[in-house]
Write a protein that holds these residues in place. Structure first.
Motif, PDB file in Angstrom:
ATOM      1  N   GLY A 141       0.806  -1.226   0.165  1.00  0.00           N
ATOM      2  CA  GLY A 141      -0.165  -0.019  -0.088  1.00  0.00           C
ATOM      3  C   GLY A 141       0.999   1.316   0.105  1.00  0.00           C
ATOM      4  N   LEU A 142       1.283   1.573  -1.094  1.00  0.00           N
ATOM      5  CA  LEU A 142       2.384   2.786  -1.199  1.00  0.00           C
ATOM      6  C   LEU A 142       1.727   3.913  -1.962  1.00  0.00           C
ATOM      7  N   PRO A 143       2.165   5.100  -1.779  1.00  0.00           N
ATOM      8  CA  PRO A 143       1.621   6.505  -2.493  1.00  0.00           C
ATOM      9  C   PRO A 143       2.364   6.360  -3.850  1.00  0.00           C
ATOM     10  N   LYS A 144       1.713   6.946  -4.798  1.00  0.00           N
ATOM     11  CA  LYS A 144       2.378   7.205  -6.079  1.00  0.00           C
ATOM     12  C   LYS A 144       2.458   6.022  -7.250  1.00  0.00           C
ATOM     13  N   MET A 145       2.626   4.824  -6.547  1.00  0.00           N
ATOM     14  CA  MET A 145       2.865   3.407  -7.325  1.00  0.00           C
ATOM     15  C   MET A 145       2.659   2.467  -6.436  1.00  0.00           C
ATOM     16  N   ASP A 146       1.725   1.625  -6.522  1.00  0.00           N
ATOM     17  CA  ASP A 146       1.481   0.326  -5.541  1.00  0.00           C
ATOM     18  C   ASP A 146       2.511  -0.792  -5.811  1.00  0.00           C
ATOM     19  N   GLY A 147       2.682  -1.361  -4.508  1.00  0.00           N
ATOM     20  CA  GLY A 147       3.683  -2.623  -4.636  1.00  0.00           C
ATOM     21  C   GLY A 147       3.513  -3.598  -5.714  1.00  0.00           C
ATOM     22  N   VAL A 148       2.228  -3.950  -5.780  1.00  0.00           N
ATOM     23  CA  VAL A 148       1.957  -4.956  -6.846  1.00  0.00           C
ATOM     24  C   VAL A 148       2.475  -4.419  -8.217  1.00  0.00           C
ATOM     25  N   SER A 149       2.160  -3.040  -8.663  1.00  0.00           N
ATOM     26  CA  SER A 149       2.354  -2.837  -9.876  1.00  0.00           C
ATOM     27  C   SER A 149       4.097  -2.530  -9.831  1.00  0.00           C
ATOM     28  N   ILE A 150       4.669  -1.971  -8.947  1.00  0.00           N
ATOM     29  CA  ILE A 150       6.168  -2.143  -8.995  1.00  0.00           C
ATOM     30  C   ILE A 150       6.735  -3.563  -9.229  1.00  0.00           C
TER      31      ILE A 150
END
Length: 227
Positions: free
Chosen positions: A53-62
């Motif tokens: 659950g991260l701002p700007k880009m979520d962890g799964v997308s990363i």
């Protein structure tokens, strides 16, 4: 070994940095998804701790982007305890392990050690090369059963060579994996650390391959005894 922590909670980020540093790792930090993705895409990490659950880009997308770009470093994802769907999505995206928040730091360290061992082809927490032993749980080394007093950077160099024993490790690779991003890196200091290690663990355990790097081996006399 060099670890990237991508976590937006400032308190948890600092806590993880402190715990990992005290355990002998070089640590880089990112507070949002964009910075985390950039660091993982451009720096040679041994493992990553990734909040989903991260701002700007979520962890799964990363994670999907890293894996699509061929990044193979092990990734431990952090999830909310009741979000089982996040765990599934993380594994499907290429995660290697997960921890649910809140967690005990000792468990996180144990899982990280296991991921690093498996990535290097080892199964036990204790790495051995003849009479040289490195206990990754306690971040300590022993020769002939006697403890060897090492500085933090000496331990990092030895630990990396032990994880990759038998392989020639270039000096530039050691520099990239024992220092965090903000450290003033000087490849010449690697020779200093290697010299100190040889004096402490035995001069014949670390070979210099001229123009290539360093190789940690089992000395011939210890190999004969083992055989």
């Amino acid at each position: 070994m060099r670890i990237l922590v991508v976590e937006d909670d400032a308190d948890l980020r600092r806590q993880l940095a402190d715990v990992l540093s005290q355990s002998g790792y070089a640590v880089d930090l990112a507070a949002d998804g964009e910075d985390g993705h950039f660091l993982g895409d451009t720096e040679p990490y041994d493992a990553v701790i990734l909040d989903l659950g991260l701002p700007k880009m979520d962890g799964v997308s990363i994670l999907k982007k890293w894996r699509a770009d061929g990044k193979s470093f092990p990734v431990l994802i952090l999830t909310a305890r009741d979000q089982w769907s996040e765990k599934v999505a993380g594994f499907d995206a290429g995660a290697d392990d997960y921890l649910a928040k809140p967690f005990v730091t000792e468990e996180l360290l144990a899982r990280m050690r296991a991921l690093l061992r498996r990535a290097a082809g080892h199964s036990a927490a204790t790495l051995e090369a003849g009479k040289l032993m490195v206990d990754t749980r306690a971040a300590r080394a022993m020769v002939n059963g006697e403890p060897v007093k090492l500085t933090a950077h000496e331990y990092r160099v030895l630990s990396y060579l032990m994880h990759h024993q038998g392989r020639v490790v270039p000096r530039t690779e050691l520099v990239e994996h024992i220092y965090d991003q903000d450290f003033d890196r000087d490849s010449n200091t690697i020779e200093v650390f290697i010299g100190r290690l040889r004096r402490k663990i035995g001069v014949d355990r670390i070979q210099t391959e001229r123009g290539l790097g360093y190789r940690l081996i089992v000395p011939e006399n210890e190999a004969r005894v083992a055989g």
